[in-house]
Design an enzyme around this catalytic site. Structure first.
Site, mmCIF file in Angstrom:
data_model
loop_
_atom_site.group_PDB
_atom_site.id
_atom_site.type_symbol
_atom_site.label_atom_id
_atom_site.label_comp_id
_atom_site.label_asym_id
_atom_site.label_seq_id
_atom_site.Cartn_x
_atom_site.Cartn_y
_atom_site.Cartn_z
ATOM 1 N N LYS A 36 0.802 -1.228 0.000
ATOM 2 C CA LYS A 36 0.000 0.000 0.000
ATOM 3 C C LYS A 36 0.833 1.276 0.000
ATOM 4 O O LYS A 36 0.325 2.318 -0.407
ATOM 5 C CB LYS A 36 -0.994 0.010 1.154
ATOM 6 C CG LYS A 36 -0.387 0.182 2.527
ATOM 7 C CD LYS A 36 -1.469 0.053 3.586
ATOM 8 C CE LYS A 36 -0.859 0.161 4.958
ATOM 9 N NZ LYS A 36 -1.594 -0.622 5.968
ATOM 10 N N ARG A 136 -9.364 -0.671 15.715
ATOM 11 C CA ARG A 136 -9.570 -0.213 14.345
ATOM 12 C C ARG A 136 -10.593 -1.201 13.778
ATOM 13 O O ARG A 136 -11.631 -1.394 14.401
ATOM 14 C CB ARG A 136 -8.253 -0.147 13.563
ATOM 15 C CG ARG A 136 -8.346 0.863 12.397
ATOM 16 C CD ARG A 136 -7.051 0.972 11.608
ATOM 17 N NE ARG A 136 -6.805 -0.213 10.804
ATOM 18 C CZ ARG A 136 -5.757 -0.350 9.977
ATOM 19 N NH1 ARG A 136 -4.871 0.628 9.868
ATOM 20 N NH2 ARG A 136 -5.586 -1.448 9.269
HETATM 21 C C1 LIG Z 1 -1.006 -1.544 6.573
HETATM 22 C C2 LIG Z 1 -1.538 -2.859 6.962
HETATM 23 C C3 LIG Z 1 -0.669 -3.934 7.096
HETATM 24 C C4 LIG Z 1 0.832 -3.807 6.951
HETATM 25 O O1 LIG Z 1 1.342 -3.046 7.995
HETATM 26 P P1 LIG Z 1 2.943 -2.859 8.149
HETATM 27 O O2 LIG Z 1 3.098 -2.192 9.443
HETATM 28 O O3 LIG Z 1 3.362 -2.016 6.999
HETATM 29 O O4 LIG Z 1 3.524 -4.211 8.098
HETATM 30 C C5 LIG Z 1 -1.216 -5.169 7.400
HETATM 31 N N1 LIG Z 1 -2.548 -5.322 7.560
HETATM 32 C C6 LIG Z 1 -3.413 -4.310 7.436
HETATM 33 C C7 LIG Z 1 -4.861 -4.565 7.607
HETATM 34 C C8 LIG Z 1 -2.938 -3.035 7.129
HETATM 35 O O5 LIG Z 1 -3.797 -2.034 7.004
#
Ligand SMILES: *Cc1c(COP(=O)(O)O)cnc(C)c1O
Length: 359
Positions: A36, A136
């Site tokens: 992302k 969340r």
């Molecule tokens: C952004 C995100 C991740 C990855 O998080 P990192 O800290 O970059 O490893 C994993 N799962 C969800 C649902 C996320 O939103």
């Protein structure tokens, strides 16, 4: 290439991803690489797949669509894609079209996905996300079985597994307690409905400390992690510490000096607020070597920049970054390279003003 630019070292990203895939595999955990922060970069996506990640995961269906549309090779063409943000009802059709699997918490959305999947002649897979304290996304644990029952009645939806996400909104650390709870929930779903969940997705980069440190950790049913920052920046996210053996400079930011002068440290005149409401400098330290770099808050989260030794960031506005140099005079046209954190990476990657150079 011009400045500002992100220098993206694909070999280092490969190393980080491969190393994490290997370390996690020893614990029976597969890695979904979270893209992302990369705006659907196919170069990075291909590198991650070559390094052996299980699938690509992104929060935006638009990024998934662009990774699908510009496959570099067979790997990117055939990669499994996971949407990790709950789909918008209004995007159900695209989600079914481009993502193999999505993370979900709302039955109304899952029903719409089922209708769309039927229309498109597909089966859409889902992970049900469970709330385990970070507040969340997530279904409250006590509601999970009832939602599973409804999901199992939907003809074009396949329940692939369950997952959770911690350490994002509230900084709740993944630990033996909340991870055991996830395992227990997986067991209870399987026992109640006499089925097998393929994927128990324990979380993100913040889970690595729990998953990889020490031999005694009970991994339980967790068999997948979704890793973004740890791969791209080689960093653990609970305390922002570098992960041993990984590169923390796989992606760096280069900006160019456009002014360099000896200037006072204390502003003159009546002081009101600054452009972004920050406090104006008040300390008088005499004159300093102040330089301006042509990069600002439109391009990057300036708080997430780490300058080279001898350079200190003084402040920033939309298009300017003011720095002080304690060693050399910086000259106009000089390029300065910064380490970046995730927030800076995210903004720079998505800024049309920052070019991306793949090494
Ligand atoms: C952004 C995100 C991740 C990855 O998080 P990192 O800290 O970059 O490893 C994993 N799962 C969800 C649902 C996320 O939103």
């Amino acid at each position: 290439m011009g400045a500002p630019r992100l220098e993206i070292d694909l070999d280092k990203i490969y190393h980080n991803a491969h190393e994490l895939v290997v370390r996690c595999a020893k614990k029976g955990i597969s890695v979904s690489a979270v893209t992302k922060a990369t705006l659907g970069s196919v170069e990075i996506a291909a590198t991650l797949l070559q390094a052996g990640v299980n699938e690509l995961a992104d929060s935006r269906i638009e990024n998934i669509e662009s990774m699908r549309h510009t496959p570099i090779d067979r790997l990117t063409k055939e990669a499994s894609m996971l949407l990790i943000r709950s789909p918008m009802l209004s995007q159900a059709a695209q989600v079914v079209m481009y993502a193999d699997t999505s993370c979900n918490t709302e039955i109304a959305v899952i029903k719409k996905l089922s209708v769309e999947a039927q229309r498109q002649g597909r089966i859409h897979q889902i992970l049900l996300m469970v709330e385990l304290g970070d507040l969340r996304e997530g279904i409250m644990p006590e509601d999970l079985l009832a939602i599973v029952r409804e999901v199992l009645g939907l003809p074009h939806i396949l329940l692939k597994g369950i997952g959770t996400n911690l350490a994002c909104r509230s900084g709740v650390s993944p630990d033996s307690t909340n991870m055991a709870e996830l395992s227990r929930l997986a067991d209870s779903v399987e026992a109640k409905f006499d089925l097998r969940l393929d994927v128990i997705s324990g979380g993100n980069s913040a889970n690595l400390h729990w998953a990889l440190s020490g031999k005694g950790t009970k991994i339980g049913r967790v068999n997948n992690l979704r890793l973004g920052e740890a791969i791209l920046l080689g960093c653990e996210t609970l305390k922002s510490q570098p992960i041993e053996g990984l590169h923390t400079d796989a992606i760096t930011l280069v900006a160019e000096v456009i002014e360099s002068k000896l200037k006072p440290t204390k502003p003159t005149g009546n002081i009101a607020q600054t452009a972004f409401g920050d406090a104006a400098p008040v300390m008088d330290r005499g004159s300093i070597r102040q330089s301006i770099l042509a990069i600002g808050r439109q391009d990057v989260d300036c708080c997430g920049l780490r300058p080279p030794v001898g350079i200190k960031i003084l402040g920033s506005s939309s298009d300017h970054l003011m720095v002080e140099s304690s060693i050399d005079d910086l000259f106009v046209g000089q390029e300065i390279k910064f380490h970046i954190n995730y927030s800076a990476l995210l903004r720079a990657m998505t800024s049309p003003f920052v070019s991306k150079e793949f090494m």
